[in-house]
Design a protein around this motif. Sequence first.
Motif, short mmCIF file in Angstrom:
data_model
loop_
_atom_site.label_atom_id
_atom_site.label_comp_id
_atom_site.label_asym_id
_atom_site.label_seq_id
_atom_site.Cartn_x
_atom_site.Cartn_y
_atom_site.Cartn_z
N GLU A 135 2.09 -2.60 -9.29
CA GLU A 135 3.10 -3.36 -10.02
C GLU A 135 2.66 -3.61 -11.46
OE1 GLU A 135 5.69 -6.87 -8.32
OE2 GLU A 135 3.80 -7.68 -9.09
N LYS A 154 -0.90 -3.14 -3.95
CA LYS A 154 0.51 -3.09 -4.36
C LYS A 154 0.74 -3.89 -5.64
CE LYS A 154 2.57 -2.18 0.17
NZ LYS A 154 3.53 -2.66 1.21
N ASP A 164 0.63 7.11 -2.66
CA ASP A 164 2.08 7.12 -2.41
C ASP A 164 2.80 6.04 -3.20
OD1 ASP A 164 1.77 9.27 -0.72
OD2 ASP A 164 1.78 8.06 1.12
N ASN A 165 2.20 4.86 -3.29
CA ASN A 165 2.80 3.78 -4.07
C ASN A 165 2.85 4.13 -5.55
OD1 ASN A 165 3.31 0.76 -2.76
ND2 ASN A 165 2.06 2.10 -1.47
N GLU A 192 5.67 6.68 -6.07
CA GLU A 192 6.97 6.01 -5.97
C GLU A 192 7.30 5.24 -7.24
OE1 GLU A 192 6.87 3.60 -2.49
OE2 GLU A 192 6.63 5.31 -1.12
#
Length: 504
Positions: free
Chosen positions: A86, A82, A127-128, A131
């Motif tokens: 970012e 994650k 998926d991250n 998004e």
Amino acid sequence: MVSRTVFFVIILISECGRIFAYKRKFPNNFSFGAATASYQIEGGWNASDKSENIWDDLTHNTNLVVDKTNGDVACNSYNLYKRDVEMLTELGVDFYRFSLSWSRILPTGFSEKISDDGLKYYNAIIDNLLEANVTPIVTIYHWDLPKSLQDLGGWTNPLMADYFADFSNVVFEAFGDRVKTWLTFNEPLVFCQQGYGGMGKAPALNLTGVGEYLSAHTVLKAHAKVYHLYDENFRPAQKGRISMTISGQWYEPDTDSPEDLEAALVAEQFDVGWFGHPIFSKEGDYPNAMKERIMKRSEEQGYTKSRLPEFTAEEIEYIKGTYDFLGLNHYTTYSVKANGETNFVEPSFEHDRGVKVFQEATWPSSASSWLKVVPWGFTKMLKWIRSNYANPEVMVFENGFSDNGTTDDQDRINYHRLYLNAMLDAVDSGCNITAYTVWSLMDNMEWLRGYTELFGLYRVDFNDTERKRTPKSSAFYYRDVIKDRAVEHVKNKDDDDFDISLLL
């Protein structure tokens, strides 16, 4: 021809003998990304039901890595993905190129057992990314073969083409609804030549003159098999694209003598042509320079046939044209001259090639002994591809600079500034280039160099259990390039405008 590069903001700054005169815009359809590879960043080497791969085996059981490190934890992206996403949003990239760990998804190497946790991990990354409005580009194989399959001969085993197709079928079914750009292999020349022919990459078999050709032969057939699998069974519904990423360094003739020009042509065919010619050329098959030289050396050494395997006419047609674009990794340039030696008793890739390859002492260096800063070689490499392979769409999937990990990495910024300009020079000449990718998103495990040579836009603190990531100056620079869709113009005074037609 009218230039496709738009110029604006006239500045005029002199730096290091180069002139910044204006900014150059990238084409409207151009995209920017960053890249990583599974073994180099993930860690989690034995998490859940993941099995050993050949890099786990090499780092745990040999002393080949210079700093005696491994990728057991690496950047810990298995747990910190994650944060990686970012970072990508901080840069503002259009896409993220990452690879899948075969042994994380198929613990036995075969498709009879599929890891739920392995699929869950990569689904979470994809998926991250979506998004965050970052497009996933997935490399199916980036050098980390399951050890169980290496025990069966690895890529020298012709059945590996079937095993690879089975693995690819699993990932197309699992991720293809969201992944629309696939790469079958990353730089097969490197892991075939250095891993099977030499000791520079896993599995480090050192079977020079034989192992690299056997493994490459299987890889080319595996690539074609997976291309056709996707084309026939998945493309109609998933509507994606698929190709291979090849390595391509430029070989500059030492002089303009016919002998050195011929030597440069041979060197390029043993590099880009080895995997490029069978897939991207109009004729298909291996380049004549390879077939002729390896056959000649083999006969002189007493072999009954060439050490380079032959494709059947059907296989040539099956492999030819198996691409939707040409993926290219480029880092540096070499000088090349004719080799006057004739007594090549022992079989080897270098003897087969039969030319002298070196780098000029005056070329700026990096932390990697092989990586010199020679931006004009990038332009020439791209022009060579345009001329030899009918100007395919080229997506540059790796380009980068190594140092010791400093956060104020001005040398890296200068490298990318120079190479982005060199790439735009090729665009202006008519080359069809649509993407540029920085290697790498973050510092990582640089194969046998361990953590001694670092390529990242983000510094990773490998002494911190949290593996803290910190943006370097180059991260801010690349962010601005992407935001502006432009780079400061640099004219490199070393560019001698070599006539590319001499090597065609």
